[in-house]
Each structure stands twice: as C-alpha cells, then as structure tokens.
Write a protein that holds these residues in place. Structure first.
Motif, PDB file in Angstrom:
ATOM      1  N   ARG A   1       0.763  -1.242  -0.048  1.00 68.65           N
ATOM      2  CA  ARG A   1       0.248   0.035   0.220  1.00 68.65           C
ATOM      3  C   ARG A   1       0.989   1.270   0.214  1.00 68.65           C
ATOM      4  O   ARG A   1       1.707   1.214   0.898  1.00 68.65           O
ATOM      5  CB  ARG A   1      -0.585   0.368   0.914  1.00 68.65           C
ATOM      6  CG  ARG A   1      -1.844   1.177   1.174  1.00 68.65           C
ATOM      7  CD  ARG A   1      -2.919   0.937   2.297  1.00 68.65           C
ATOM      8  NE  ARG A   1      -2.236   0.583   3.708  1.00 68.65           N
ATOM      9  CZ  ARG A   1      -2.841   1.567   4.200  1.00 68.65           C
ATOM     10  NH1 ARG A   1      -2.992   2.260   4.117  1.00 68.65           N
ATOM     11  NH2 ARG A   1      -1.768   1.188   5.487  1.00 68.65           N
TER      12      ARG A   1
ATOM     13  N   LEU B   1       2.077   5.042  -0.058  1.00 68.53           N
ATOM     14  CA  LEU B   1       1.908   6.333  -0.828  1.00 68.53           C
ATOM     15  C   LEU B   1       2.289   6.800  -0.712  1.00 68.53           C
ATOM     16  O   LEU B   1       4.155   7.851  -0.875  1.00 68.53           O
ATOM     17  CB  LEU B   1       1.465   6.831   1.147  1.00 68.53           C
ATOM     18  CG  LEU B   1       1.243   8.484   1.332  1.00 68.53           C
ATOM     19  CD1 LEU B   1      -0.197   9.162   0.691  1.00 68.53           C
ATOM     20  CD2 LEU B   1       1.415   9.397   2.842  1.00 68.53           C
TER      21      LEU B   1
ATOM     22  N   PRO C   1      -0.278   8.960  -9.255  1.00 71.72           N
ATOM     23  CA  PRO C   1      -0.977   8.124  -9.744  1.00 71.72           C
ATOM     24  C   PRO C   1      -0.941   7.643 -11.155  1.00 71.72           C
ATOM     25  O   PRO C   1      -1.438   7.269 -11.315  1.00 71.72           O
ATOM     26  CB  PRO C   1      -2.388   7.671  -8.767  1.00 71.72           C
ATOM     27  CG  PRO C   1      -1.959   8.638  -7.813  1.00 71.72           C
ATOM     28  CD  PRO C   1      -1.062  10.431  -8.177  1.00 71.72           C
TER      29      PRO C   1
ATOM     30  N   ARG D   1      -4.497   1.301  -9.347  1.00 73.37           N
ATOM     31  CA  ARG D   1      -5.835   2.118  -8.292  1.00 73.37           C
ATOM     32  C   ARG D   1      -6.143   1.496  -6.777  1.00 73.37           C
ATOM     33  O   ARG D   1      -6.375   2.747  -6.540  1.00 73.37           O
ATOM     34  CB  ARG D   1      -6.738   1.680  -9.605  1.00 73.37           C
ATOM     35  CG  ARG D   1      -6.091   2.028 -10.837  1.00 73.37           C
ATOM     36  CD  ARG D   1      -7.701   1.805 -12.343  1.00 73.37           C
ATOM     37  NE  ARG D   1      -7.205   1.878 -13.271  1.00 73.37           N
ATOM     38  CZ  ARG D   1      -7.545   0.723 -14.435  1.00 73.37           C
ATOM     39  NH1 ARG D   1      -7.721  -0.627 -13.491  1.00 73.37           N
ATOM     40  NH2 ARG D   1      -6.896   1.391 -15.253  1.00 73.37           N
ATOM     41  N   THR D   2      -5.559   0.296  -6.427  1.00 70.99           N
ATOM     42  CA  THR D   2      -6.204   0.195  -5.367  1.00 70.99           C
ATOM     43  C   THR D   2      -5.454   0.721  -4.331  1.00 70.99           C
ATOM     44  O   THR D   2      -5.684   0.616  -3.360  1.00 70.99           O
ATOM     45  CB  THR D   2      -7.594  -1.052  -5.008  1.00 70.99           C
ATOM     46  OG1 THR D   2      -6.188  -1.979  -5.792  1.00 70.99           O
ATOM     47  CG2 THR D   2      -8.232  -1.325  -6.146  1.00 70.99           C
ATOM     48  N   HIS D   3      -4.667   0.665  -4.792  1.00 72.24           N
ATOM     49  CA  HIS D   3      -3.210   0.450  -3.243  1.00 72.24           C
ATOM     50  C   HIS D   3      -2.225   1.743  -3.675  1.00 72.24           C
ATOM     51  O   HIS D   3      -1.681   1.900  -2.430  1.00 72.24           O
ATOM     52  CB  HIS D   3      -2.555  -0.607  -4.326  1.00 72.24           C
ATOM     53  CG  HIS D   3      -2.939  -1.811  -3.785  1.00 72.24           C
ATOM     54  ND1 HIS D   3      -3.549  -2.789  -4.477  1.00 72.24           N
ATOM     55  CD2 HIS D   3      -2.329  -2.320  -2.862  1.00 72.24           C
ATOM     56  CE1 HIS D   3      -3.810  -3.554  -3.511  1.00 72.24           C
ATOM     57  NE2 HIS D   3      -3.113  -3.877  -2.465  1.00 72.24           N
TER      58      HIS D   3
ATOM     59  N   GLN E   1      -1.563   5.823  -2.642  1.00 67.00           N
ATOM     60  CA  GLN E   1      -2.585   7.178  -3.003  1.00 67.00           C
ATOM     61  C   GLN E   1      -1.239   8.145  -2.722  1.00 67.00           C
ATOM     62  O   GLN E   1      -0.821   7.878  -3.384  1.00 67.00           O
ATOM     63  CB  GLN E   1      -2.580   7.091  -1.124  1.00 67.00           C
ATOM     64  CG  GLN E   1      -4.027   5.942  -0.558  1.00 67.00           C
ATOM     65  CD  GLN E   1      -4.066   5.930   0.643  1.00 67.00           C
ATOM     66  OE1 GLN E   1      -3.829   7.000   1.536  1.00 67.00           O
ATOM     67  NE2 GLN E   1      -4.415   4.755   1.677  1.00 67.00           N
ATOM     68  N   THR E   2      -1.727   9.170  -3.275  1.00 67.13           N
ATOM     69  CA  THR E   2      -1.149  10.174  -3.633  1.00 67.13           C
ATOM     70  C   THR E   2      -1.564  12.068  -2.211  1.00 67.13           C
ATOM     71  O   THR E   2      -1.927  12.370  -1.798  1.00 67.13           O
ATOM     72  CB  THR E   2      -0.651  11.091  -4.567  1.00 67.13           C
ATOM     73  OG1 THR E   2      -0.341  11.956  -5.185  1.00 67.13           O
ATOM     74  CG2 THR E   2      -1.672  11.899  -4.688  1.00 67.13           C
ATOM     75  N   ARG E   3      -0.222  12.692  -1.938  1.00 65.92           N
ATOM     76  CA  ARG E   3      -0.014  14.199  -0.773  1.00 65.92           C
ATOM     77  C   ARG E   3       1.321  14.340  -1.956  1.00 65.92           C
ATOM     78  O   ARG E   3       1.859  14.333  -1.758  1.00 65.92           O
ATOM     79  CB  ARG E   3       0.310  13.381   1.144  1.00 65.92           C
ATOM     80  CG  ARG E   3      -0.256  14.385   1.024  1.00 65.92           C
ATOM     81  CD  ARG E   3      -1.068  15.022   1.999  1.00 65.92           C
ATOM     82  NE  ARG E   3      -1.648  15.614   2.208  1.00 65.92           N
ATOM     83  CZ  ARG E   3      -1.131  15.647   3.881  1.00 65.92           C
ATOM     84  NH1 ARG E   3      -1.679  14.213   4.397  1.00 65.92           N
ATOM     85  NH2 ARG E   3      -2.165  16.979   4.406  1.00 65.92           N
TER      86      ARG E   3
END
Length: 353
Positions: A26, A28, A39, A60-62, A64-66
């Motif tokens: 997972r 980030l 992504p 797509r499911t694993h 995230q972005t910040r």
C-alpha cells in the motif's frame, strides 16, 4: 503497512513503484504539485510497460498521493499535517533528488541535503519506528579516480567533481548520523548509472545516457567543424576510462527485494552496480552510431575540442574514472547483477533511442 515514496515519478522511482505494487504494498506517493496527479503518471507508465488488467487494478486500489514541498521544513503540510503523516508511515523510500550536473551547490543542497533532513525529521516525529530506504549513489565517492570503492566507505578526501556528488555525499552523511544519534533504521542504496534499452515514452524521465546523448548533440551543433572535414570526429578516451551502467529494471527489483528481506535494526549499505564496468570506448562508439558519425577515440587526436570539460561536462566527468565498486551486500542475498542483458555497445545504442 503503509510505504511512502518520494520521487515516485522519477526514472528509478517509477520502476521502484512497479516492484512495490507487484508485492501488493500500500503506497503513499509524496509528490510535488504537477498538472497530472502522480497516480495518473504511474498508471500511464505501467500501461507503456505492458501492464495487464490485474496490475492496473492493483495500482488503482493501492496508490494514494499527497503533495509535498521537499524543501520546506514541514514538507509544505503545516505542523499538524506533518505530524499526522509521520504517525502513518511504516517504510519510506526516499528517491527524490536533484540529479542535474548543472545545478549550483546551493541548488543541489536545497533538494538533496535539506530535503533529506526534512524526511529524517518526519521519520523521527512519528509514533512508529519506520524503516528508511535511502537512495544515494555511487557518486558519493566523489573524484576518487581508481581502486575499489567499498560499501562501508564515505570519504570526502578526494573532493568532488560536481555539486551533485557533494550534495549526495552530505545527504548520506545525514542518514548515518540519524542512525547513530536517533537509533533510526535505514538501508542505504548506492546505484550506479541506471539505464534501460526499452523504448522511451513521454511519461518516463530521461536516464543519464540519454542526457549524455543530448549533450553530444548540442556539442555537434555548436562545433560543426568536428563533422565537416574528412575523417572521424575526435572524442578522446584515456586508457582504462569506464563507467558502471546497470539496467534500471534489475536495480529496482534488487533494491525492493533487499528491503523485503531486511531484518533487525542494523543499518546496511548496498552498492547497486553492474559486475562489469562499461569501457568509455564502447559508450563513444554507440554515440557515434547514434549520430551517424565515425568516431576516433584516440586520446592524442588533434581534432578534439580545446576545452572538453567546458564543452561536454558529462563526458569529462565520466572520463575521470577507472574505479570499480564492491557489490558484496547484494551478492550475499543472491541479488547481484545477472549476466543478461549484457551492457555493451549494442545495449547503449538501444538505450539512446
């Protein structure tokens, strides 16, 4: 378990993300602001690599972005946002950096040194004890011309050819001090020159051999006399000059696999290198093929530009070395560079396209 990645859309970063996703991590992505979210750029990269429907679904499911600002003390998140992020991270791959040979020392330090300092501060602030996977470079050896560079070495006594080398040296020094003073957990990876012979595409940044080709092309435009008279163009190569080029696909795999196998709190340093140095004569021959120009690599050639270091900085930089690198760390894990593909003149020719 949450794995954060800086520099995820860089040349190495994209391949690391693909390897991490293949292990169902997972992720980030800590990314700079960009018109296209990180992504989206990762998915476009995966598609060009031939990813199947399942790999795209995992992405797509694993992911995230910040958005962050690496040069800011709180990464542009403010104090509270910084703390919330620190409390979430289990592993952080720090790949972001200024890799330009053209940056000033001040510019290079802002990203490579200050950025690393802020990442270490993030890892110290949280309630967990995250593992740092720090992407350094064999260039921390600076201007050392020859001999075998050991993995335990971090020596500034030879000086530095470029601000890039010095800033990466200083950044790695911060990591080692963080380990000793704060008990931080860290893996340090020092890759050599990374390249790929797979076709280029718009969402993959250029690798160093492509940058070198761009500089050679610019030199040819500035010095038309080099190709405008009979005989080959002179790009002199001293005896023994070489560089270490490694397929990025293997580098990413070996680094992610080494991190997955890491246990305990003892820090490790791994050179991520090819078993065989690539003679600069092969690089120059491939460049000649690329531009359709016959090349004379004799060091005594009289048709060389008067100031090669000024005319073609990356070329002069690589000509400084005949040194090699210890690779015992990854070898002990069975992750040394494989014999195939062979990185030779043909590989470089394919990598330049």
């Amino acid at each position: 378990m949450l794995t954060a990645v800086t520099g995820a859309t860089g040349f190495l970063g994209l391949h690391l993300v693909r390897e991490l996703l293949a292990r169902r991590r997972r992720l980030l992505l800590l990314a700079r602001p960009h018109p296209l979210p990180a992504p989206v750029r990762v998915e476009r990269f995966l598609r060009t690599c031939g990813a199947d429907a399942e790999e795209l679904r995992v992405a797509r499911t694993h992911l995230q972005t910040r958005e962050i600002a690496l040069e800011d003390g709180f990464l542009g998140l403010g104090r509270e946002g910084f703390q919330r992020l620190a409390d979430r991270i289990d592993v952080l791959w720090h790949c972001a950096g200024d890799i330009s040979f053209g940056s000033s020392l001040q510019q290079a330090r802002r990203t490579n040194v200050d950025g690393t300092r802020h990442v270490l501060r993030l890892l110290t602030a949280g309630e967990r004890a995250p593992l740092l996977c720090h992407v350094s470079t064999v260039a921390v050896a600076g201007a050392r011309p020859d001999g075998v560079v050991e993995e335990k070495e971090l020596d500034a006594s030879f000086g530095f050819n470029t601000p890039y080398e010095q800033s990466k040296f200083e950044a790695e020094g911060l990591v080692h001090r963080w380990v000793s003073e704060y008990g931080g957990r860290a893996l340090v990876f020092r890759p050599s020159c990374l390249a790929t012979h797979r076709p280029a595409h718009p969402d993959r940044p250029h690798h160093p051999l492509q940058v070198l080709a761009r500089q050679v092309g610019a030199m040819l435009r500035r010095h038309p006399e080099l190709t405008g008279t009979p005989g080959p163009m002179a790009l002199p190569v001293p005896a023994g000059a070489g560089t270490n080029v490694l397929p990025v696909e293997h580098a990413a795999y070996a680094m992610v696999e080494a991190a997955a196998r890491h246990t305990g709190d003892r820090p490790r340093i791994h050179h991520v290198v090819n078993r065989r140095n690539l003679p600069m004569t092969e690089v120059i021959a491939a460049l000649g093929d690329h531009f359709g120009v016959p090349v004379d690599t004799s060091w005594r050639s009289s048709r060389a530009p008067q100031d090669m270091r000024r005319t073609l900085p990356a070329y002069a930089y690589w000509l400084s070395f005949s040194r090699t690198y210890e690779g015992a760390g990854l070898a002990r894990l069975g992750l040394a560079c494989p014999a195939r593909p062979v990185v030779d003149r043909d590989y470089v020719a394919a990598a330049l396209h």
